[in-house]
Enzyme design. Structure first.
Site, PDB file in Angstrom:
ATOM      1  N   GLU A  34      25.118  79.852  69.511  1.00  0.00           N
ATOM      2  CA  GLU A  34      24.785  78.841  70.498  1.00  0.00           C
ATOM      3  C   GLU A  34      24.956  79.517  71.858  1.00  0.00           C
ATOM      4  O   GLU A  34      26.011  80.096  72.128  1.00  0.00           O
ATOM      5  CB  GLU A  34      25.746  77.651  70.369  1.00  0.00           C
ATOM      6  CG  GLU A  34      25.342  76.543  71.290  1.00  0.00           C
ATOM      7  CD  GLU A  34      26.254  75.325  71.241  1.00  0.00           C
ATOM      8  OE1 GLU A  34      27.126  75.241  70.364  1.00  0.00           O
ATOM      9  OE2 GLU A  34      26.067  74.468  72.123  1.00  0.00           O
ATOM     10  N   ARG A 259      36.662  83.089  59.344  1.00  0.00           N
ATOM     11  CA  ARG A 259      36.680  83.654  60.694  1.00  0.00           C
ATOM     12  C   ARG A 259      37.748  84.715  60.795  1.00  0.00           C
ATOM     13  O   ARG A 259      38.788  84.631  60.156  1.00  0.00           O
ATOM     14  CB  ARG A 259      37.062  82.577  61.713  1.00  0.00           C
ATOM     15  CG  ARG A 259      35.924  81.774  62.166  1.00  0.00           C
ATOM     16  CD  ARG A 259      36.409  80.663  63.058  1.00  0.00           C
ATOM     17  NE  ARG A 259      35.303  79.736  63.215  1.00  0.00           N
ATOM     18  CZ  ARG A 259      34.480  79.724  64.266  1.00  0.00           C
ATOM     19  NH1 ARG A 259      34.696  80.532  65.279  1.00  0.00           N
ATOM     20  NH2 ARG A 259      33.475  78.908  64.313  1.00  0.00           N
ATOM     21  N   LYS A 269      35.473  80.005  72.691  1.00  0.00           N
ATOM     22  CA  LYS A 269      34.625  80.139  73.876  1.00  0.00           C
ATOM     23  C   LYS A 269      35.117  79.252  75.013  1.00  0.00           C
ATOM     24  O   LYS A 269      35.021  79.613  76.170  1.00  0.00           O
ATOM     25  CB  LYS A 269      33.183  79.748  73.537  1.00  0.00           C
ATOM     26  CG  LYS A 269      32.402  80.854  72.876  1.00  0.00           C
ATOM     27  CD  LYS A 269      30.949  80.428  72.766  1.00  0.00           C
ATOM     28  CE  LYS A 269      30.396  80.766  71.410  1.00  0.00           C
ATOM     29  NZ  LYS A 269      29.146  80.089  71.110  1.00  0.00           N
TER      30      LYS A 269
HETATM   31  P1  ATP Z   1      33.514  79.660  69.233  1.00  0.00           P
HETATM   32  O1  ATP Z   1      34.434  78.958  68.295  1.00  0.00           O
HETATM   33  O2  ATP Z   1      34.081  80.890  69.819  1.00  0.00           O
HETATM   34  O3  ATP Z   1      32.927  78.746  70.271  1.00  0.00           O
HETATM   35  P2  ATP Z   1      31.224  79.306  67.607  1.00  0.00           P
HETATM   36  O4  ATP Z   1      31.333  79.441  66.165  1.00  0.00           O
HETATM   37  O5  ATP Z   1      31.147  77.937  68.116  1.00  0.00           O
HETATM   38  O6  ATP Z   1      32.338  80.181  68.315  1.00  0.00           O
HETATM   39  P3  ATP Z   1      28.524  80.130  67.629  1.00  0.00           P
HETATM   40  O7  ATP Z   1      27.679  80.536  68.754  1.00  0.00           O
HETATM   41  O8  ATP Z   1      28.182  78.895  66.902  1.00  0.00           O
HETATM   42  O9  ATP Z   1      29.981  80.080  68.179  1.00  0.00           O
HETATM   43  O10 ATP Z   1      28.670  81.332  66.617  1.00  0.00           O
HETATM   44  C1  ATP Z   1      27.584  82.040  66.087  1.00  0.00           C
HETATM   45  C2  ATP Z   1      27.936  82.577  64.737  1.00  0.00           C
HETATM   46  O11 ATP Z   1      29.096  83.397  64.799  1.00  0.00           O
HETATM   47  C3  ATP Z   1      28.244  81.458  63.775  1.00  0.00           C
HETATM   48  O12 ATP Z   1      27.446  81.678  62.623  1.00  0.00           O
HETATM   49  C4  ATP Z   1      29.690  81.596  63.471  1.00  0.00           C
HETATM   50  O13 ATP Z   1      29.919  81.266  62.133  1.00  0.00           O
HETATM   51  C5  ATP Z   1      29.991  83.061  63.769  1.00  0.00           C
HETATM   52  N1  ATP Z   1      31.358  83.241  64.255  1.00  0.00           N
HETATM   53  C6  ATP Z   1      31.914  82.658  65.326  1.00  0.00           C
HETATM   54  N2  ATP Z   1      33.202  83.024  65.463  1.00  0.00           N
HETATM   55  C7  ATP Z   1      33.477  83.872  64.448  1.00  0.00           C
HETATM   56  C8  ATP Z   1      34.634  84.599  64.034  1.00  0.00           C
HETATM   57  N3  ATP Z   1      35.780  84.527  64.698  1.00  0.00           N
HETATM   58  N4  ATP Z   1      34.542  85.384  62.940  1.00  0.00           N
HETATM   59  C9  ATP Z   1      33.382  85.467  62.274  1.00  0.00           C
HETATM   60  N5  ATP Z   1      32.259  84.814  62.600  1.00  0.00           N
HETATM   61  C10 ATP Z   1      32.288  84.018  63.678  1.00  0.00           C
HETATM   62 MG    MG Z   2      29.497  77.140  66.251  1.00  0.00          MG
END
Ligand code: ATP
Ligand code: MG
Length: 561
Positions: A34, A259, A269
């Site tokens: 995102e 994660r 984020k």
């Molecule tokens: P945040 O929690 O930091 O806001 P998010 O998951 O909301 O991260 P996205 O932009 O949706 O952010 O993430 C894109 C992809 O990265 C998703 O498919 C998510 O599963 C993966 N991802 C995010 N954080 C991690 C992590 N710590 N380890 C592995 N994969 C991750």
């Molecule tokens: Mg997400």
């Protein structure tokens, strides 16, 4: 050079799917961020995993922006994400997609579900929807609008799209089961009204699809075979399946993994944004940040990050990796590849009292002991030098074998010198140290074979130049700064000493270091000439890593707290 990654449970599933002829043997993965922030090290894991699988199975990898929420998304984030994915080696070719480009298709599918009696327009407020959802052990209650006819729903949904209603007035909900044991299946909201400007669609839409409605459709549209996501989506999988089944469209296989985060940093984020906005760091790419851009600006290479991701692996168990595992990845690489140089971070002047005033010698230094082909260089040497302040002790402690009055020490690649005395100012501060050198020891070896225990680095005072150097320590003193008691702020464990700026004296050739080059400053660590702040003839160096792991102290502190 491409390498093949070691196996993991996801690759085993893919192997089995290929063996069973599923998806006609195709492998197609994606990374769906995102665009509401910069990518961090956790995202890097996912990029390496997904793009690595596509590479090793001869498949395809898409980069797709999940830009379904207009309020928090910005072009700056889109640009940085593209740059980071490319830099990490995620090869998406010409397959850069935006979920927002599928808005019309998603809308048409919603209309289809309405016609089938599988979705309805609901007039409950967001708060009422939440309240009537029930709890895991207690069924929810049905919306009074659940019985609307498909005709009425179609008319209302169209009017929602036309912008006839204010934000939050109505939603489109799937008609599933308000008593379903999985809360995600209790008539989830598919569309909400939001009169907001979208970074790509402008004002074309005032209804926006919810993540759970959109996500499975995006994977289906792109023909993704293995939709790899993090564990929190496990409970959403039945809903994605339900939508795809009702529409009778192509069905990817979703696989969840845990994660992975890093110690002594935050990776949410929202929290990273807070650090930037409140200026606890100097932007998203501050070298202390666990963002891909911060780590890059610290001096890491993409291959070191890939090696780190490979090392920590993929599992179903969430975990925090120690930050030294990441540091070791870059040390291992730079030890082999980084040219050596000498610099004094906290300079102390040394005068060789018996060395001729105007003489200059060129000492021969090895560029990289790990890579003989890197050759040798000449380092100017003269009567006045700078050494590291720490390498002198007026009253030496027991195991101190470097410079102290009456003792001999080796100046690397130069001479053995004997310290005569420390010169002090009126306040008693040491301003310089006087030594005599032994002309018979050029190169650093004593012809009589006498033992010299200490070897220190130096630069010529006349030939070296001052450069800004930044040393970094952990951004947070706690191992898991996000794990704080209620009512406390995660920022309480920000490390006040995470950045130290110095003026160092550097060996002359470093003056022309192109921005973005890496060196080992002997005995001091690996340094990177900052791509943003360096100017021609005036490099600014960021310390990427120390030569050895210095985390022992922090860990003890974290454990005792
Ligand atoms: P945040 O929690 O930091 O806001 P998010 O998951 O909301 O991260 P996205 O932009 O949706 O952010 O993430 C894109 C992809 O990265 C998703 O498919 C998510 O599963 C993966 N991802 C995010 N954080 C991690 C992590 N710590 N380890 C592995 N994969 C991750
Ligand atoms: Mg997400």
């Amino acid at each position: 050079m491409e390498t093949t990654s070691k196996t993991n449970f996801i690759r085993e599933i893919i192997d089995a799917d290929i063996a069973a002829g599923k998806f006609g043997g195709r492998v197609h993965t994606r990374f769906p961020p995102e665009p509401n922030g910069y990518l961090h090290i956790g995202h890097a894991t996912s990029i390496c995993l997904n793009s690595g699988i596509a590479r090793d199975y001869g498949g395809k990898f898409n980069l797709r922006f999940d830009d379904t929420n207009p309020s928090k998304e910005e072009q700056e984030y889109v640009d940085s994400i593209i740059e980071d994915v490319k830099w990490l080696g995620g090869d998406f070719g010409d397959r850069l997609f935006y979920a927002s480009d599928y808005f019309q298709q998603m809308y048409d599918w919603a209309v289809e579900l309405i016609k089938k009696g599988k979705a309805y327009v609901c007039d409950l407020s967001p708060e009422e929807v939440r309240r009537t959802r029930g709890a895991p052990a207690e069924p929810g209650s049905e919306s009074p609008w659940r019985g609307r006819s498909p005709e009425e729903n179609l008319g209302l949904f169209e009017r929602m799209r036309k912008g006839e209603f204010p934000d939050g007035a109505r939603t489109l909900r799937a008609k599933i089961d308000m008593a379903h044991p999985n809360l995600n299946m209790r008539d989830p909201v598919m569309y909400r009204i939001l009169h907001a400007e979208h970074h790509r669609q402008g004002r074309a839409w005032c209804i926006y699809p919810m993540y759970d409605w959109a996500h499975g459709l995006e994977d289906s549209i792109e023909g993704i075979t293995h939709s790899i996501c993090t564990l929190e989506f496990e409970d959403h999988r039945p809903l994605y399946d339900w939508f795809l089944d009702q529409l009778g469209i192509y069905h990817p296989r979703q696989i969840e993994f845990a994660r992975r985060t890093l110690s002594n940093v935050v990776t949410s984020k929202r929290k990273l944004l807070q650090l930037v906005k409140e200026r606890h760091v100097n932007g998203w790419d501050d070298p202390r940040m666990p963002t891909v851009s911060g780590i890059r600006r610290r001096g890491y290479t993409a291959s070191a990050i890939r090696a780190f991701c490979e090392e920590v692996g993929i599992t179903k168990v969430p975990g925090i990796s120690d930050i030294w595992v990441l540091e070791n990845a870059i040390r291992n690489e730079l030890n082999l590849s980084a040219p050596r140089a000498m610099a004094a971070l906290r300079p102390l002047k040394v005068v060789l009292v018996n060395y001729p005033q105007d003489k200059t010698e060129e000492m021969e230094a090895v560029n990289n002991p790990e890579a003989p082909e890197a050759g040798k260089r000449k380092v100017p040497f003269c009567r006045e030098l700078y050494i590291e302040r720490d390498d002198f002790m007026e009253v030496p402690s027991k195991k101190f074998f470097r410079m102290s009055p009456g003792q001999e020490v080796r100046l690397r690649y130069a001479y053995i010198v004997k310290c005569e005395k420390a010169v002090k100012d009126a306040a008693g501060n040491i301003t310089e140290v006087h030594c005599s050198y032994d002309p018979a020891t050029r190169g650093g070896d004593a012809p009589d074979g006498r033992k010299i225990k200490g070897t220190i680095h130096w630069v010529s005072a006349r030939h070296s130049f001052p450069a800004r150097v930044r040393l970094y320590d952990a951004l947070f003193t706690e191992r898991d700064p996000e794990d704080v008691e209620e009512g406390r702020d995660f920022k309480e464990s920000l490390n006040p000493a995470s950045l130290e700026e110095l003026t160092a004296y550097c060996e002359p050739f470093l003056r022309d270091a192109p921005p973005g080059s890496r060196f080992q400053f002997e005995r001091l660590g690996y340094f990177f000439s900052d791509p943003k702040d360096s100017a021609p003839g005036a490099p600014v160096f960021n310390r990427t890593a120390t030569l050895r792991d210095t985390w022992g102290k922090l860990e003890k502190k974290g454990a005792g707290a």
